[in-house]
Design a protein around this motif. Structure first.
Motif, PDB file in Angstrom:
ATOM      1  N   ALA A  71      -8.900   0.076  -0.918  1.00 45.54           N
ATOM      2  CA  ALA A  71     -10.067  -0.806  -0.997  1.00 45.54           C
ATOM      3  C   ALA A  71      -9.645  -2.240  -1.326  1.00 45.54           C
ATOM      4  CB  ALA A  71     -11.041  -0.290  -2.051  1.00 45.54           C
ATOM      5  N   LEU A  72      -8.757  -2.402  -2.282  1.00 46.90           N
ATOM      6  CA  LEU A  72      -8.282  -3.748  -2.626  1.00 46.90           C
ATOM      7  C   LEU A  72      -7.523  -4.360  -1.458  1.00 46.90           C
ATOM      8  CD1 LEU A  72      -7.086  -3.055  -6.290  1.00 46.90           C
ATOM      9  CD2 LEU A  72      -9.068  -4.406  -5.584  1.00 46.90           C
ATOM     10  N   ASN A  73      -6.767  -3.532  -0.766  1.00 50.46           N
ATOM     11  CA  ASN A  73      -6.070  -4.022   0.420  1.00 50.46           C
ATOM     12  C   ASN A  73      -7.084  -4.451   1.487  1.00 50.46           C
ATOM     13  OD1 ASN A  73      -3.524  -4.172   2.191  1.00 50.46           O
ATOM     14  ND2 ASN A  73      -4.842  -2.801   3.367  1.00 50.46           N
ATOM     15  N   GLY A  74      -8.201  -3.690   1.579  1.00 48.13           N
ATOM     16  CA  GLY A  74      -9.247  -4.051   2.536  1.00 48.13           C
ATOM     17  C   GLY A  74      -9.880  -5.390   2.225  1.00 48.13           C
ATOM     18  N   LYS A  75     -10.082  -5.643   0.954  1.00 48.98           N
ATOM     19  CA  LYS A  75     -10.640  -6.948   0.561  1.00 48.98           C
ATOM     20  C   LYS A  75      -9.681  -8.072   0.935  1.00 48.98           C
ATOM     21  CE  LYS A  75     -13.357  -5.105  -3.307  1.00 48.98           C
ATOM     22  NZ  LYS A  75     -14.692  -5.430  -2.766  1.00 48.98           N
ATOM     23  N   ARG A  76      -8.385  -7.816   0.766  1.00 43.29           N
ATOM     24  CA  ARG A  76      -7.400  -8.825   1.153  1.00 43.29           C
ATOM     25  C   ARG A  76      -7.430  -9.055   2.656  1.00 43.29           C
ATOM     26  NH1 ARG A  76      -2.870  -8.582   3.589  1.00 43.29           N
ATOM     27  NH2 ARG A  76      -2.755  -6.303   3.481  1.00 43.29           N
ATOM     28  N   VAL A 134       0.841  -1.201   0.000  1.00 49.46           N
ATOM     29  CA  VAL A 134       0.000   0.000   0.000  1.00 49.46           C
ATOM     30  C   VAL A 134       0.878   1.254   0.000  1.00 49.46           C
ATOM     31  CG1 VAL A 134      -1.707   1.301   1.322  1.00 49.46           C
ATOM     32  CG2 VAL A 134      -1.893  -1.183   1.175  1.00 49.46           C
ATOM     33  N   ALA A 135       1.921   1.247   0.837  1.00 54.15           N
ATOM     34  CA  ALA A 135       2.828   2.387   0.912  1.00 54.15           C
ATOM     35  C   ALA A 135       3.559   2.598  -0.413  1.00 54.15           C
ATOM     36  CB  ALA A 135       3.823   2.184   2.041  1.00 54.15           C
ATOM     37  N   THR A 136       3.996   1.507  -1.029  1.00 58.26           N
ATOM     38  CA  THR A 136       4.711   1.605  -2.304  1.00 58.26           C
ATOM     39  C   THR A 136       3.827   2.233  -3.376  1.00 58.26           C
ATOM     40  OG1 THR A 136       6.000  -0.360  -1.733  1.00 58.26           O
ATOM     41  CG2 THR A 136       5.974   0.309  -4.047  1.00 58.26           C
ATOM     42  N   LEU A 137       2.576   1.783  -3.449  1.00 55.66           N
ATOM     43  CA  LEU A 137       1.666   2.326  -4.445  1.00 55.66           C
ATOM     44  C   LEU A 137       1.242   3.755  -4.091  1.00 55.66           C
ATOM     45  CD1 LEU A 137      -0.485  -0.855  -5.124  1.00 55.66           C
ATOM     46  CD2 LEU A 137       1.209   0.198  -6.631  1.00 55.66           C
ATOM     47  N   CYS A 143      -6.293   6.901   9.047  1.00 54.91           N
ATOM     48  CA  CYS A 143      -7.744   6.887   9.211  1.00 54.91           C
ATOM     49  C   CYS A 143      -8.319   5.498   8.927  1.00 54.91           C
ATOM     50  CB  CYS A 143      -8.375   7.933   8.294  1.00 54.91           C
ATOM     51  SG  CYS A 143      -8.013   9.633   8.793  1.00 54.91           S
ATOM     52  N   TRP A 144      -7.770   4.816   7.971  1.00 54.98           N
ATOM     53  CA  TRP A 144      -8.205   3.437   7.671  1.00 54.98           C
ATOM     54  C   TRP A 144      -8.015   2.541   8.897  1.00 54.98           C
ATOM     55  CZ3 TRP A 144     -10.559   0.421   4.067  1.00 54.98           C
ATOM     56  CH2 TRP A 144     -10.342  -0.960   4.138  1.00 54.98           C
ATOM     57  N   GLN A 145      -6.907   2.745   9.577  1.00 51.51           N
ATOM     58  CA  GLN A 145      -6.604   1.901  10.733  1.00 51.51           C
ATOM     59  C   GLN A 145      -7.550   2.159  11.910  1.00 51.51           C
ATOM     60  OE1 GLN A 145      -1.798   1.303  10.017  1.00 51.51           O
ATOM     61  NE2 GLN A 145      -2.509   2.950  11.324  1.00 51.51           N
ATOM     62  N   GLN A 146      -8.306   3.253  11.882  1.00 47.12           N
ATOM     63  CA  GLN A 146      -9.264   3.537  12.953  1.00 47.12           C
ATOM     64  C   GLN A 146     -10.654   2.980  12.654  1.00 47.12           C
ATOM     65  OE1 GLN A 146      -7.569   4.703  15.465  1.00 47.12           O
ATOM     66  NE2 GLN A 146      -5.902   4.840  13.971  1.00 47.12           N
ATOM     67  N   THR A 147     -10.831   2.397  11.486  1.00 42.83           N
ATOM     68  CA  THR A 147     -12.128   1.806  11.146  1.00 42.83           C
ATOM     69  C   THR A 147     -12.217   0.392  11.699  1.00 42.83           C
ATOM     70  OG1 THR A 147     -11.294   0.971   9.025  1.00 42.83           O
ATOM     71  CG2 THR A 147     -12.249   3.184   9.041  1.00 42.83           C
ATOM     72  N   LYS A 148     -13.453  -0.127  11.777  1.00 40.35           N
ATOM     73  CA  LYS A 148     -13.703  -1.472  12.313  1.00 40.35           C
ATOM     74  C   LYS A 148     -13.276  -2.527  11.309  1.00 40.35           C
ATOM     75  CE  LYS A 148     -15.817   0.337  15.852  1.00 40.35           C
ATOM     76  NZ  LYS A 148     -15.669   1.733  15.419  1.00 40.35           N
ATOM     77  N   ASP A 172     -18.038   0.285   3.928  1.00 41.28           N
ATOM     78  CA  ASP A 172     -18.216   1.071   5.146  1.00 41.28           C
ATOM     79  C   ASP A 172     -16.878   1.585   5.675  1.00 41.28           C
ATOM     80  OD1 ASP A 172     -20.916   0.742   5.080  1.00 41.28           O
ATOM     81  OD2 ASP A 172     -20.964  -0.950   6.465  1.00 41.28           O
ATOM     82  N   ARG A 173     -15.840   0.766   5.594  1.00 40.23           N
ATOM     83  CA  ARG A 173     -14.524   1.200   6.072  1.00 40.23           C
ATOM     84  C   ARG A 173     -13.998   2.347   5.204  1.00 40.23           C
ATOM     85  NH1 ARG A 173     -10.317  -3.481   7.477  1.00 40.23           N
ATOM     86  NH2 ARG A 173      -9.435  -1.701   8.624  1.00 40.23           N
ATOM     87  N   MET A 174     -14.235   2.260   3.898  1.00 39.38           N
ATOM     88  CA  MET A 174     -13.813   3.350   3.012  1.00 39.38           C
ATOM     89  C   MET A 174     -14.602   4.617   3.317  1.00 39.38           C
ATOM     90  SD  MET A 174     -11.315   2.404   1.086  1.00 39.38           S
ATOM     91  CE  MET A 174     -11.353   3.675  -0.157  1.00 39.38           C
TER      92      MET A 174
END
Length: 873
Positions: free
Chosen positions: A398-403, A273-276, A324-329, A336-338
């Motif tokens: 989002a793709l990372n979230g699916k993973r 994620v950081a690289t992209l 902010c992503w890391q503060q989501t459930k 919903d996380r997005m």
């Protein structure tokens, strides 16, 4: 939408970036590296004066004199130095004559035709403009013993020659006869009308001194050399030298981003994620630059700094979105996380983008094209960086979230277990087991840096004795900054446009050391018709010239006036010049005796439409002296009864002194007011918004003051960075102030600690990422890029210190800074969805309810850690 259709938001931005990147095909055409055009005021008075002088007194290449040059001219030159003062010895002059012979006899080919210096030189009386000393020798160094050079004005039976620009380090006897000298300078002036051939000859001249490896030196002192195209060529090489540095910067940015986002959990790890995220900033540069190149916007050298800056900005925004992503459930759906991430992060990066882009676009309103070009390219790229972050990088999240939702490995994308089997090693657990989260909050585990700011740094900073130390530290910072502001120098040193080890630097060193006493030979023009035959008018003209000559920067004995010579000529010839016909009709006879003066009078239909005189500047050794001289000359010219124009080609560069300070103050003032308005919209408390404005002014004063300590002049290059300073200084202070205002803690110290807990680590990440983006420029061989690094280092360093040290302490001095107008709507949040694969416990539901309710009431614009720490009891 991004969470629901990630592949579309991944593909479309990439396709758009590639399409816009096609604009780089026009890069060569768009390059605008003309030094005079880019680094001098667009509407500088000297440029208008040059057009006026050119109209009446165009260059006569068949009767050429350096005194009457309107531009810098087309020329080559070398300086030979003999530190012991023996440049006029037979041994030294033999070497000088050898160098001169090589240059004059070199054959150059252009379009199949061979020519020498004699074919394209600027001439006078059918001969190339000579060096007075070498001409007197006549290629016989033994003649030096019989020649009595007077300094600075050498008068012979046929002519008088000014030696101030030819010989230096001179010692004379009581009669003004030269006894010894340390340096001699030899010029080779070419016809400006022969553009292609002159350019080819000048390049061959440089080749003689470089590629041919001629051993031109005197007593271990290398001969320095220069041409009228040297400065421009060396300036254009700068951009080529910085390209390899960008690849290093990109590697450092990727490395820092991956390191910052590493987790000891193979599922929660966000290395890719950081690289992209870094790639997102890269394609923003590609797209922004390509778009403007399509539009034909000039691409100045200063724009080469922009990618380093944008990389830092893009990474900063990436950290916000990840935080902010890391503060989501973790058990909520990706959509919903997005949504939760964008509710916090998108607003945050919108505000920071708005401040940065406005700061850059305000910077377009400057009289320097190099600043305009930089601000336009950078502002546009920052805007597109924002667009790509909420589209392209959003799709990556989002793709990372699916993973993550499928508990897949961050590298292999293979599913891994949540818990480590009993018979497995710690290494297996580290590499092949993941997906842990904070059960009490339902979010990812807290970062250690957030714990540090909450438990250690915040309480330490809010102790009374620490506050006293911070106040004293700030007082010292402010005192040093204000002192530095009064020490700062103005204007760009043209030598700084070349690389550090360029041959130009040695030439400038020799010129400054040995040839700085006698400066510009300034043209004083009467641009309108005047009754020169009227005795009263002549006295007025003489009075005006005398006032100019009385200035401490002018050597009165070296002024040249055709009118004064004409009056002497008339007196000796018993001619009466008190009527128009007599005055005009006798001019041809006068010009026959003194042909050079015919170039100083513009006759049209028996009327003198314009004429000019010359005064000699001396001891102009600093930018302050240049500024004062120009200002005083123009003030006297404007106040004179007879309309006067003072001009020299160097005045085009001196004009920057008249606008650089006022324009910098104007831009920073306008931008600061704009930032105040944004702060009032961002922070719902006027007093805290005022603190943000105070921080902006404080950082600007600090950067300007410490520029003087770091040997940085106030010029068009540093002006760019002061514009940047405004946009960056507001980021840290505005967000820390908002977090303080929004905190629900009961005491001022707790509110300050809470703000640091939420924002300390993201501010630190953002500061480091921006510095990483520009740090390699510290190793650049160019003053332009090193200056950019120095000022960016000061901006980010002072901005971070204000955000992490000064502002949190200062806010505690005023308990009035608290958020107003908040309606406390306690209760159960609506539309809580259970996306767990198993039913959540009552504790998890309660935790999630409290967290989301509080989150809606405290929409932090810059979340770097958990928004709240929920009390599970």
């Amino acid at each position: 939408m991004v969470g629901r259709h990630p592949w579309w938001f991944l593909a479309i931005p990439l396709v758009c970036a590639l399409a816009l990147g096609g604009g780089f095909a026009f890069l060569t055409k768009a390059k605008a590296n003309n030094i005079e055009e880019q680094f001098t005021p667009v509407n500088g008075p000297a440029k208008a004066d040059m057009a006026l002088v050119s109209r009446y007194f165009p260059i006569d290449e068949t009767s050429f004199t350096t005194q009457r040059l309107i531009t810098e001219g087309a020329y080559a030159a070398f300086i030979a130095v003999h530190p012991s003062g023996k440049i006029l010895s037979e041994e030294a002059l033999t070497e000088v004559l050898r160098i001169d012979g090589v240059i004059r006899n070199m054959t150059v080919s252009e379009s199949g035709q061979a020519f020498t210096y004699r074919d394209i030189c600027a001439q006078k009386n059918g001969e190339c403009t000579p060096n007075a000393v070498l001409k007197a020798l006549g290629n016989d160094v033994r003649a030096i013993g019989s020649i009595a050079f007077q300094f600075p004005l050498w008068v012979t039976a046929t002519e008088q020659t000014f030696l101030g620009t030819t010989l230096r380090g001179v010692e004379t006897n009581g009669s003004g006869i030269v006894q010894s000298a340390k340096a001699i300078r030899v010029f080779y002036f070419l016809k400006e009308s022969e553009v292609e051939r002159s350019d080819r000859w000048l390049r061959e001249f440089l080749k003689v001194f470089t590629e041919d490896k001629n051993d031109f030196q005197l007593q271990e002192t290398p001969v320095s050399y220069f041409t009228s195209v040297s400065r421009q060529e060396e300036f254009e090489i700068n951009s080529k030298k910085v390209i390899p540095l960008f690849s290093i910067t990109y590697f450092l940015a990727v490395f820092f981003s991956i390191t910052s986002c590493l987790r000891f959990d193979c599922v929660r790890n966000k290395a890719w994620v950081a690289t992209l995220g870094v790639l997102s900033a890269g394609i923003a540069v590609l797209s922004g630059f390509g778009l403007l190149l399509y539009c034909g916007v000039p691409f100045a050298m200063t724009v080469a700094n922009s990618p380093f800056l944008i990389l830092g900005i893009g990474i900063d925004d990436m950290f916000i979105m990840i935080a902010c992503w890391q503060q989501t459930k973790v058990h909520d759906s990706v959509e919903d996380r997005m949504a939760e991430t964008y509710r916090e992060a998108a607003v945050s990066i919108t505000i920071t983008t708005l401040t940065d882009v406005l700061a850059f676009y305000i910077g377009i309103n400057t009289p320097f094209r190099s600043v305009q070009s930089f601000c336009l390219y950078t502002g546009t790229a920052v805007l597109l960086c924002y667009v790509f972050n909420i589209t392209f990088f959003g799709s990556v999240l989002a793709l990372n979230g699916k993973r993550e939702a499928e508990n897949r490995h961050s590298l292999t994308c293979m599913k891994v277990p949540n818990n480590c089997p009993l018979d497995c090693s710690e290494a297996y657990s580290l590499c092949c087991v993941g997906g842990l989260y904070n059960v009490s909050t339902g979010t990812e585990t807290e970062h250690p840096m957030n714990v540090f700011f909450k438990k250690y740094y915040g309480p330490f900073l809010t102790k009374n004795w620490t506050k006293v130390f911070v106040v004293l530290l700030y007082a010292g910072y402010l005192a040093a900054s204000i002192y530095g502001c009064f020490q700062i120098k103005e204007g760009i040193d043209l030598r700084n446009l070349a690389l550090d080890h360029s041959y130009i630097v040695r030439y400038y060193d020799h010129a400054n050391t040995y040839f700085s006493e006698y400066g510009a030979n300034i043209m004083v023009m009467i641009p309108k018709k005047a009754d020169y035959w009227n005795n009263t008018v002549r006295k007025d003209i003489e009075s005006c010239i005398d006032k100019l000559n009385d200035l401490p920067y002018i050597e009165k004995q070296l002024s040249v006036s055709w009118l004064k010579f004409y009056m002497i000529f008339a007196q000796r010839s018993n001619i009466v010049l008190d009527n128009q016909n007599g005055f005009i009709n006798r001019l041809p006879a006068f010009f026959h005796l003194f042909p050079d003066f015919s170039q100083d009078v513009y006759l049209s239909g028996g009327v003198i439409d314009a004429s000019r005189f010359f005064i000699q500047a001396v001891n102009i050794t600093s930018a302050v002296a240049e500024k004062n001289m120009l200002t005083e000359l123009r003030e006297i010219a404007e106040s004179c009864v007879v309309p006067l124009v003072v001009y020299h080609p160097a005045f085009i560069y001196f004009d920057q002194y008249l606008v650089i300070v006022s324009n910098t103050i104007q831009n920073t003032a306008v931008a600061t007011v704009v930032m105040l308005v944004i702060s009032l919209l961002l922070i719902p408390n006027p007093l805290c918004a005022a603190w943000v404005t105070f921080a902006i002014v404080s950082v600007i004063v600090g950067v300007a003051g410490f520029m003087a300590f770091w040997n940085i002049n106030l010029d068009s290059i540093s002006m760019i960075n002061l514009v940047i300073c405004i946009g960056f200084s507001v980021d840290f202070s505005a967000h820390i102030s908002y977090a303080y205002v929004s905190s629900k803690k009961s005491t001022i110290n707790e509110k300050a600690t809470d703000a640091l807990y939420l924002l300390g680590y993201p501010i630190l990440q953002g500061a480091i990422s921006t510095i990483v983006g520009v740090v390699v420029l510290a190793a650049a061989e160019s003053y332009i890029f090193r200056t950019f690094f120095k000022i960016m280092f000061l901006v980010i360093g002072f901005g971070a210190v204000h955000g992490l040290v000064f502002i949190p302490v200062f806010l505690t001095f005023f308990g009035l800074c608290m958020k107003t107008g908040i309606v406390e709507n306690a209760g159960t949040p609506e539309n809580i969805k259970d996306t767990h694969s198993e039913a959540p416990s009552n504790l998890e539901l309660q935790s999630r309810s409290v967290t989301e309710s509080a989150s809606r009431k405290m929409p932090f614009l810059y979340s770097g850690a958990s928004e709240l720490e929920t009390d599970s009891s």
